[in-house]
Enzyme design. Structure first.
Site, PDB file in Angstrom:
ATOM      1  N   HIS A  18      34.600  44.184  26.310  1.00  0.00           N
ATOM      2  CA  HIS A  18      33.188  43.416  26.689  1.00  0.00           C
ATOM      3  C   HIS A  18      32.182  43.918  25.375  1.00  0.00           C
ATOM      4  CE1 HIS A  18      34.290  44.342  31.064  1.00  0.00           C
ATOM      5  NE2 HIS A  18      34.273  43.133  30.825  1.00  0.00           N
ATOM      6  N   LYS A  42      34.047  40.792  45.789  1.00  0.00           N
ATOM      7  CA  LYS A  42      34.642  41.637  45.313  1.00  0.00           C
ATOM      8  C   LYS A  42      33.968  43.141  45.377  1.00  0.00           C
ATOM      9  CE  LYS A  42      36.567  40.011  40.850  1.00  0.00           C
ATOM     10  NZ  LYS A  42      36.235  39.915  39.261  1.00  0.00           N
ATOM     11  N   ARG A  91      40.985  36.575  26.645  1.00  0.00           N
ATOM     12  CA  ARG A  91      41.937  37.526  26.255  1.00  0.00           C
ATOM     13  C   ARG A  91      43.340  37.143  25.654  1.00  0.00           C
ATOM     14  NH1 ARG A  91      40.344  41.422  30.923  1.00  0.00           N
ATOM     15  NH2 ARG A  91      40.025  39.465  31.998  1.00  0.00           N
ATOM     16  N   SER A 129      38.896  45.929  32.888  1.00  0.00           N
ATOM     17  CA  SER A 129      38.338  46.955  33.837  1.00  0.00           C
ATOM     18  C   SER A 129      39.269  47.351  34.866  1.00  0.00           C
ATOM     19  CB  SER A 129      36.946  46.338  34.412  1.00  0.00           C
ATOM     20  OG  SER A 129      36.043  45.915  33.364  1.00  0.00           O
TER      21      SER A 129
HETATM   22  P1  ADP Z   1      34.824  38.874  36.084  1.00  0.00           P
HETATM   23  O1  ADP Z   1      34.886  39.689  37.270  1.00  0.00           O
HETATM   24  O2  ADP Z   1      33.520  37.894  36.019  1.00  0.00           O
HETATM   25  O3  ADP Z   1      36.042  38.134  35.511  1.00  0.00           O
HETATM   26  P2  ADP Z   1      34.617  40.883  33.697  1.00  0.00           P
HETATM   27  O4  ADP Z   1      33.642  41.968  33.709  1.00  0.00           O
HETATM   28  O5  ADP Z   1      36.168  41.423  34.189  1.00  0.00           O
HETATM   29  O6  ADP Z   1      34.159  39.966  34.799  1.00  0.00           O
HETATM   30  O7  ADP Z   1      34.945  40.043  32.676  1.00  0.00           O
HETATM   31  C1  ADP Z   1      33.723  39.201  32.159  1.00  0.00           C
HETATM   32  C2  ADP Z   1      34.097  38.582  31.005  1.00  0.00           C
HETATM   33  O8  ADP Z   1      34.361  39.370  30.032  1.00  0.00           O
HETATM   34  C3  ADP Z   1      35.290  37.409  31.449  1.00  0.00           C
HETATM   35  O9  ADP Z   1      35.260  36.502  30.806  1.00  0.00           O
HETATM   36  C4  ADP Z   1      36.341  38.148  30.686  1.00  0.00           C
HETATM   37  O10 ADP Z   1      37.641  37.290  30.521  1.00  0.00           O
HETATM   38  C5  ADP Z   1      35.756  38.807  29.626  1.00  0.00           C
HETATM   39  N1  ADP Z   1      36.488  40.105  29.200  1.00  0.00           N
HETATM   40  C6  ADP Z   1      37.045  40.930  30.044  1.00  0.00           C
HETATM   41  N2  ADP Z   1      37.653  42.084  29.285  1.00  0.00           N
HETATM   42  C7  ADP Z   1      37.796  41.556  27.992  1.00  0.00           C
HETATM   43  C8  ADP Z   1      38.385  41.917  26.683  1.00  0.00           C
HETATM   44  N3  ADP Z   1      39.079  43.041  26.638  1.00  0.00           N
HETATM   45  N4  ADP Z   1      38.251  41.195  25.844  1.00  0.00           N
HETATM   46  C9  ADP Z   1      37.471  40.082  25.834  1.00  0.00           C
HETATM   47  N5  ADP Z   1      36.793  39.506  26.814  1.00  0.00           N
HETATM   48  C10 ADP Z   1      36.966  40.174  28.081  1.00  0.00           C
END
Ligand code: ADP
Length: 159
Positions: A18, A42, A91, A129
């Protein structure tokens, strides 16, 4: 440059992935609003307040980033904030299907809002995450996944 963007997500917790995305976004958009979703579907490990606090801590050195919590539809929140760009990270190919579905759903809900995708550096492209929480639960070294302050909070949760 004054095109604002909203980066919505759960950030449970924020990872180097992130952060990488936010560093890139902050060079293209101004300001970048990070929207921490209160997700009723969630169950999150960290509360809304904790997730906001952690994001503020790790983005403190980037001037044009503002972290806010929100409830409800992303497009409604974007409109309220006067933002018409949503940012999401891609990703791997495996993200594509879900992200495309969500972008098209959001477009149907509000055709005036565009979703823009950014790709992280390849050394962050495997970070999620969910997997990091699992690794933390099992006592793994988290130093290459999240900043120290976040690793500390994860350890506290699973202590
Ligand atoms: P959600 O539960 O809405 O998917 P996340 O916190 O998991 O929320 O992710 C928010 C955004 O960040 C999503 O678009 C996800 O694809 C992106 N994201 C998560 N991890 C990474 C990473 N390692 N690299 C790039 N983007 C990421």
């Amino acid at each position: 440059m004054s095109q604002a963007a909203l980066y919505p997500g759960s950030f449970d917790p924020v990872t180097y992935g992130h952060i990488d995305l936010l560093q890139r976004a902050a060079k293209v958009f101004n300001p970048v609003l990070v929207g921490v979703a209160h997700n009723t579907a969630k169950e999150t490990l960290f509360s809304d307040e904790e997730r906001v606090e952690m994001l503020r801590e790790v983005t403190a050195d980037i001037d044009n980033i503002k972290v806010v919590a929100f409830r409800g539809l992303v497009v409604d929140f974007a409109r309220q904030q006067g933002v018409n760009v949503l940012l999401r990270g891609l990703r791997m190919i495996s993200d594509f299907e879900y992200e495309l579905q969500m972008a098209l759903t959001n477009r149907r809900l509000d055709d005036g809002i565009e979703t823009v995708f950014l790709m992280p550096s390849e050394n962050c492209s495997f970070l999620s995450s969910g997997l990091i929480k699992e690794a933390a639960r099992l006592g793994a070294d988290l130093s290459s996944f999240v900043p120290d302050a976040i690793a500390r909070r994860l350890r506290e949760k699973f202590a």
